[in-house]
Design a protein around this motif. Structure first.
Motif: not given
Ligand code: SF4
Ligand code: SF4
Length: 693
Positions: A297-303, A319, A322, A368-370, A372
């Motif tokens: 998780c990039v912890q980007c909060n996009r989700c 997010s 995660e 999610c870019p990764v 998840n």
């Protein structure tokens, strides 16, 4: 360049750093392996390669936040360049005369390498500048602008360390490291420029014009640059930036089965004879892949940005789920709380109320870019909560009881399911008694809800007019179970599958058509897990085909309507059914305007995952209300006197959005219609019957 003592020091430091790094990643791998078996992945090398290419071009991050993603792309390429920069810096330190300044003339390289050296010098110099700019942008965003997108709602359960600013601390450490590392590297190059500017190093040459050349400066800058790397690499494995390494792997190992197919409640594969209870109570009950999610998780909060429950002020943030998993794992494996591996997830990573707020819309997984899957964790947690006797919403309880006894959630007797068909002016075949080409799986809402039944009849009339050989299952049809499974009632889902499979077994048909996207999803993607392999189509596809084959023709063009279309999650995002409804609207001749959130990025109506059954309605603007406002603001950009319609292709949407028009006070400004009503008007089957409120 380095003195013998410096070389010994560096090698010792590198060995210690490698040891800590190895320990960090071994701990992560051991922890991931504690998870349950995940569904089998096919052709992993090819998937990893594909993920590598995806990561290289950062394709997945552009699904949202385009401008920031462009900066992230630059940052990513900068860091890749710096992998080479660090390698060459180490070589410069350890190998006498290894010096790439001035086209490498102190190294006396073969002539063919000189252009490569110049390219490297230029790229690394320019990238250094870019990295400093990009990292400054990210630090300013987090610490000065304090972008709200990086925060969580007050009511979301957060690990105490996250609450105390753990994520910000991590970002600050890595941000400051990058700035110091890059600045020190460029300074070390600037101090090397004893003969003035190097045209392939504009940034370093500029610094050289200020600070001049210096042997001592070169040593100090080298140690600051490379020495820091020796500390930061082991730190990365213990920080949120583990994603540098884990994200590409996670993406390569991402879900391969269809989006609309949930993992079984109990793993199909059993390792070492382990016995599993359904669903997840503690973190190691999750499949190993979903433990890996936390590290990726990039912890980007996009989700969180796209989550309808979060929008609706509910205490759910995918997010945060995660991030909490990540902090729990860190404290359990690197910290002094191994007992946390046995702590209930509903106390440590997500609150029970948040668990029951999810609409299973899949928006978080899609964005999610990764790769998840927070939604899958939520369904697994629901599964175990039901088994452990957690208190659930009374509306959900009533719906589940009715589903168990009547096969529908609306508390109606089985025999009433086909009553609407008896009211038609032509007979509708019973597919369990005579063969049909198309088995129409009608679904609960379309069969029982008085507000939707007029549309159900219209579908039948259109199919009949087009000469489609269709039939229904009458009392033999049960709810398909899509939302039952998403609520976590795996046993009841299996019971419904069994009932429907028995009914299908009695019928002779070539394909199934559904009106409800939820039934469509589970019949198409999940019944094959139980041996039910059928061709399943949504009615929008069938209608389009009937037009294309000339079995339906548009007699009245509907140019007097200005319409927008809502993509239902289970038709669009889950199953890619974007084209047929839009093609139909084009054929019908309406003035069509797309809402900003459309297709993959469509916004959930808020009914899925059992939410429509909930007895309690939370305060605040509901997703469906927000969507109606979105439609109206879309229409405002195209002013005209035409009647404004909100078109749906899901019986549940008919109910959700008709209510939302009323509760937002927009009656008279916009009307909700099922696409079948427009088709009926265009082909001249029947006058449009307004929805009864
Ligand atoms: S599936 Fe939808 S509602 Fe559930 S967590 Fe993800 S975005 Fe939120
Ligand atoms: S789960 Fe995915 S989208 Fe959500 S914060 Fe983590 S990386 Fe970002």
């Amino acid at each position: 360049m380095l003195t013998p003592i410096e070389k010994i020091l560096f090698i010792l430091l590198a060995l210690v750093s490698a040891g800590f790094t190895f320990h960090g990643f071994k701990t992560i791998i051991d922890t991931v392996r504690k998870g349950r078996p995940a569904p089998e992945l096919k052709n992993i090398p090819a998937s990893l390669l594909k993920a590598g290419v995806t990561v290289l071009f950062q394709r997945t991050i552009f699904k949202a936040r385009k401008a920031l993603s462009a900066v992230h792309l630059g940052l990513f390429f900068g860091l890749i360049t710096y992998a080479f920069v660090n390698l060459f810096d180490v070589l410069e330190g350890l190998i006498p005369n290894f010096d790439l300044t001035y086209s490498g003339k102190h190294l006396a390289p073969p002539a063919w390498t000189i252009p490569l050296i110049n390219i490297y010098s230029l790229v690394s110099d320019v990238m250094s500048m870019f990295l400093l700019i990009a990292i400054t942008i990210f630090l300013v965003r987090r610490f000065i602008v304090k972008d709200k997108a990086l925060t969580y709602r007050e009511n979301v359960l957060l690990n105490p360390k996250v609450k105390a600013g753990g994520q910000a601390k991590d970002s600050l450490i890595v941000g400051v490291f990058v700035i110091m590392h890059v600045t020190a590297h460029v300074l070390s190059q600037a101090y090397r420029l004893t003969e003035g500017a190097d045209p392939f190093m504009p940034f370093a040459s500029f610094l050289n014009s200020i600070f001049g050349a210096s042997e001592t400066g070169m040593h100090v800058a080298w140690w600051v640059s490379i020495g820091w790397v020796m500390f930061i690499i082991p730190y990365l494995s213990r920080s949120k930036h583990t994603h540098f390494f884990m994200a590409p792997i996670n993406l390569g190992l991402a879900k391969q089965n269809p989006r609309g197919q949930l993992d079984p409640a109990i793993p199909l594969k059993v390792i070492d004879g382990r016995k599993y209870d359904p669903g997840a109570k503690v973190i190691t009950d999750l499949a190993w892949k979903r433990i890996l999610d936390a590290y990726a998780c990039v912890q980007c909060n996009r989700c969180q940005d796209v989550c309808p429950a979060n929008f609706y002020q509910r205490p759910l943030s995918p997010s945060a789920l995660e991030v909490n998993k990540r902090y729990l794992l860190k404290e359990a494996t690197f910290g002094s709380h191994p007992d946390l591996l046995l702590a209930p997830l509903t106390e440590t990573v997500i609150s029970p109320e948040a668990v029951w707020s999810c609409t299973t819309c899949y928006a978080c997984v899609r964005v999610c870019p990764v790769g998840n899957e927070p939604m899958a964790d939520i369904v697994d947690i629901r599964r175990r909560m039901l088994i452990d006797g957690f208190e659930i919403d009374s509306g959900v309880q009533t719906a589940l009881q009715s589903l168990a006894t009547n096969g529908n959630w609306m508390g109606k007797g089985k025999r009433l399911r086909g009553r609407w068909a008896k009211e038609l002016e032509f007979p509708v075949k019973n597919a369990t008694e005579e063969p049909v080409e198309v088995l129409w799986f009608v679904g609960d809402t379309a069969s029982f809800d008085e507000r939707v039944i007029p549309n159900t009849k219209m579908v039948a009339r259109i199919f009949h007019q087009a000469g489609l050989d269709f039939g229904i299952l009458y009392q033999n049809e049960s709810n398909a179970g899509n939302d039952v499974r998403r609520v976590g009632e795996e046993g009841l889902f299996e019971q419904l599958v069994e009932q429907n499979m028995a009914a299908f077994g009695k019928a002779q048909f070539q394909r199934i058509v559904t009106t409800d996207p939820h039934s469509f999803n589970t019949l198409k993607n999940e019944y094959p897990q139980f041996g039910g392999k059928f061709e399943v189509k949504h009615y929008t596809v069938t209608l389009l085909k009937l037009f294309e084959e000339g079995k339906l023709t548009v007699k009245n063009k509907l140019s007097h309507y200005k319409v927008t279309f809502h993509d239902p999650c289970y038709l669009g995002r889950y199953n890619g059914g974007f084209t047929a409804p839009r093609k139909l609207l084009e054929l019908l001749g309406v003035e069509f305007h797309e809402m900003p959130r459309n297709c993959e990025n469509s916004f959930c109506c808020g009914a899925g995952g059992g939410q429509i059954w909930m007895g309690k309605v939370a305060p605040g603007e509901r997703p469906a209300e927000n969507r109606i406002k979105e439609a109206l603001s879309t229409f405002e950009k195209h002013p005209s006197d035409k009647k404004q319609l909100f078109i749906v292709t899901c019986p549940k949407d008919m109910v959700m959005y008709s209510d939302a028009v009323k509760t937002t006070g927009n009656e008279g400004k916009i009307e909700v219609r099922d696409i079948i009503q427009l088709v009926a008007e265009a082909v001249g089957v029947e006058e449009v019957s307004p929805i009864v409120g």
